[in-house]
Design a protein around this motif. Structure first.
Motif, PDB file in Angstrom:
ATOM      1  N   UNK A   1      37.879  33.057  28.031  1.00 17.56           N
ATOM      2  CA  UNK A   1      36.872  32.363  28.804  1.00 17.56           C
ATOM      3  C   UNK A   1      36.167  33.385  29.676  1.00 17.56           C
ATOM      4  N   UNK A   2      34.850  33.388  29.597  1.00 20.00           N
ATOM      5  CA  UNK A   2      34.071  34.325  30.400  1.00 20.00           C
ATOM      6  C   UNK A   2      33.374  33.555  31.497  1.00 20.00           C
ATOM      7  N   UNK A   3      33.410  34.092  32.658  1.00 20.97           N
ATOM      8  CA  UNK A   3      32.753  33.452  33.789  1.00 20.97           C
ATOM      9  C   UNK A   3      31.799  34.456  34.422  1.00 20.97           C
ATOM     10  N   UNK A   4      30.860  33.991  35.224  1.00 19.46           N
ATOM     11  CA  UNK A   4      29.937  34.916  35.872  1.00 19.46           C
ATOM     12  C   UNK A   4      30.644  35.903  36.781  1.00 19.46           C
ATOM     13  N   UNK A   5      31.812  35.504  37.327  1.00 14.92           N
ATOM     14  CA  UNK A   5      32.517  36.416  38.214  1.00 14.92           C
ATOM     15  C   UNK A   5      33.316  37.455  37.437  1.00 14.92           C
ATOM     16  N   UNK A   6      33.547  37.230  36.166  1.00 18.31           N
ATOM     17  CA  UNK A   6      34.291  38.180  35.351  1.00 18.31           C
ATOM     18  C   UNK A   6      33.509  38.412  34.052  1.00 18.31           C
ATOM     19  N   UNK A   7      32.544  39.340  34.051  1.00 20.62           N
ATOM     20  CA  UNK A   7      31.721  39.581  32.871  1.00 20.62           C
ATOM     21  C   UNK A   7      32.571  40.036  31.697  1.00 20.62           C
ATOM     22  N   UNK A   8      32.064  39.837  30.465  1.00 23.87           N
ATOM     23  CA  UNK A   8      32.846  40.221  29.295  1.00 23.87           C
ATOM     24  C   UNK A   8      33.113  41.715  29.281  1.00 23.87           C
ATOM     25  N   UNK A   9      34.318  42.072  28.929  1.00 25.44           N
ATOM     26  CA  UNK A   9      34.680  43.482  28.831  1.00 25.44           C
ATOM     27  C   UNK A   9      34.972  44.149  30.160  1.00 25.44           C
ATOM     28  N   UNK A  10      34.953  43.403  31.234  1.00 32.05           N
ATOM     29  CA  UNK A  10      35.195  44.019  32.535  1.00 32.05           C
ATOM     30  C   UNK A  10      36.348  43.306  33.215  1.00 32.05           C
ATOM     31  N   UNK A  11      37.453  43.988  33.352  1.00 33.75           N
ATOM     32  CA  UNK A  11      38.611  43.370  33.994  1.00 33.75           C
ATOM     33  C   UNK A  11      38.502  43.520  35.505  1.00 33.75           C
ATOM     34  N   UNK A  12      39.370  42.840  36.209  1.00 37.48           N
ATOM     35  CA  UNK A  12      39.366  42.904  37.668  1.00 37.48           C
ATOM     36  C   UNK A  12      39.620  44.304  38.188  1.00 37.48           C
ATOM     37  N   UNK A  13      40.512  45.048  37.524  1.00 43.53           N
ATOM     38  CA  UNK A  13      40.813  46.398  38.008  1.00 43.53           C
ATOM     39  C   UNK A  13      39.649  47.348  37.776  1.00 43.53           C
ATOM     40  N   UNK A  14      38.918  47.186  36.676  1.00 37.96           N
ATOM     41  CA  UNK A  14      37.782  48.076  36.457  1.00 37.96           C
ATOM     42  C   UNK A  14      36.647  47.748  37.427  1.00 37.96           C
ATOM     43  N   UNK A  15      36.507  46.462  37.801  1.00 37.89           N
ATOM     44  CA  UNK A  15      35.491  46.090  38.790  1.00 37.89           C
ATOM     45  C   UNK A  15      35.853  46.691  40.138  1.00 37.89           C
ATOM     46  N   UNK A  16      37.134  46.625  40.493  1.00 40.17           N
ATOM     47  CA  UNK A  16      37.566  47.233  41.756  1.00 40.17           C
ATOM     48  C   UNK A  16      37.353  48.729  41.728  1.00 40.17           C
ATOM     49  N   UNK A  17      37.602  49.333  40.593  1.00 43.19           N
ATOM     50  CA  UNK A  17      37.395  50.773  40.461  1.00 43.19           C
ATOM     51  C   UNK A  17      35.912  51.103  40.645  1.00 43.19           C
ATOM     52  N   UNK A  18      35.025  50.295  40.029  1.00 42.37           N
ATOM     53  CA  UNK A  18      33.594  50.544  40.162  1.00 42.37           C
ATOM     54  C   UNK A  18      33.164  50.383  41.625  1.00 42.37           C
ATOM     55  N   UNK A  19      33.682  49.351  42.289  1.00 44.94           N
ATOM     56  CA  UNK A  19      33.336  49.142  43.692  1.00 44.94           C
ATOM     57  C   UNK A  19      33.854  50.281  44.568  1.00 44.94           C
ATOM     58  N   UNK A  20      35.046  50.780  44.272  1.00 46.56           N
ATOM     59  CA  UNK A  20      35.597  51.889  45.049  1.00 46.56           C
ATOM     60  C   UNK A  20      34.753  53.148  44.851  1.00 46.56           C
ATOM     61  N   UNK A  21      34.288  53.377  43.619  1.00 50.90           N
ATOM     62  CA  UNK A  21      33.465  54.555  43.344  1.00 50.90           C
ATOM     63  C   UNK A  21      32.071  54.435  43.966  1.00 50.90           C
ATOM     64  N   UNK A  22      31.618  53.220  44.194  1.00 46.65           N
ATOM     65  CA  UNK A  22      30.290  52.992  44.749  1.00 46.65           C
ATOM     66  C   UNK A  22      30.367  52.324  46.128  1.00 46.65           C
ATOM     67  N   UNK A  23      31.395  52.667  46.874  1.00 43.35           N
ATOM     68  CA  UNK A  23      31.608  52.016  48.171  1.00 43.35           C
ATOM     69  C   UNK A  23      30.496  52.319  49.164  1.00 43.35           C
ATOM     70  N   UNK A  24      29.757  53.391  48.937  1.00 42.20           N
ATOM     71  CA  UNK A  24      28.675  53.739  49.856  1.00 42.20           C
ATOM     72  C   UNK A  24      27.518  52.733  49.785  1.00 42.20           C
ATOM     73  N   UNK A  25      27.558  51.846  48.788  1.00 45.21           N
ATOM     74  CA  UNK A  25      26.545  50.795  48.726  1.00 45.21           C
ATOM     75  C   UNK A  25      26.663  49.861  49.934  1.00 45.21           C
ATOM     76  N   UNK A  26      27.847  49.794  50.532  1.00 46.10           N
ATOM     77  CA  UNK A  26      28.018  49.003  51.749  1.00 46.10           C
ATOM     78  C   UNK A  26      27.152  49.535  52.874  1.00 46.10           C
TER      79      UNK A  26
END
Length: 182
Positions: free
Chosen positions: A5-30
């Motif tokens: 099941x794909x939801x808008x909060x969890x795009x296909x092919x992107x797990x929760x850990x990879x999203x957290x990793x992307x956010x950590x790598x781009x934390x300066x967006x804050x």
């Protein structure tokens, strides 16, 4: 056959850990979001300013706030573009912070609580008492466990700060119960 099941909060092919990793790598967006919000706030305030003074020449009291607001928006957009292209701020040479470690939320929350407590208590108790609690609480939150020495140092710092600001610099601070004693 299994279905996912794909939801808008969890795009296909992107797990929760990879999203957290992307956010950590781009934390300066804050920082970009903060600069953007601050720029919008400054521009909104500047453009809604009611100026009663007769303006002489092209530069009026709205000019500088508008320029600062536009500058904040431009910097926010340029920084966001740089971060999304892979740019990262370099750590200072003297920094001893390991960015791969998680934040120490206990210390952050203790400091925030001490600061908010001092802000609430400054009016009824006065600056000397609220300041002493602020200094002592900050020292405790940052790891000092000298329960016999720290309150005395905090009280001394608070009283010295109160006297310097109130009596020498002429910046009135609430004295609370100590009003008139110092």
């Amino acid at each position: 056959m299994t279905t996912t099941t794909e939801s808008p909060s969890n795009p296909p092919g992107e797990s929760g850990s990879s999203r957290r990793s992307w956010l950590r790598e781009h934390s300066e967006l804050g920082v970009c979001v903060m600069l953007l919000a601050l720029g919008v706030l400054v521009l909104t305030d500047a453009l809604t300013m009611d100026v009663e003074i007769a303006q002489r020449g092209p530069i009026g009291p709205k000019t500088v706030p508008i320029a600062v607001g536009i500058g904040l928006l431009v910097v926010a957009v340029l920084l966001a573009i740089d971060v999304l292209r892979g740019g990262r701020g370099e750590a200072e040479g003297g920094e001893d912070i390991d960015l791969s470690e998680p934040a120490d939320w206990r210390t952050v929350l203790l400091l925030a609580g001490v600061f908010l407590g001092a802000a609430v208590l400054i009016e009824p108790l006065g600056f000397p008492i609220a300041g002493a609690l602020l200094f002592w609480g900050a020292a405790y939150a940052l790891g000092s466990r000298h329960l016999d020495r720290d309150p005395l140092i905090a009280a001394g710092l608070s009283l010295i700060t109160y006297v310097v600001f109130n009596n020498l610099l002429g910046v009135p601070l609430p004295g609370g119960p100590l009003m008139g004693v110092l």
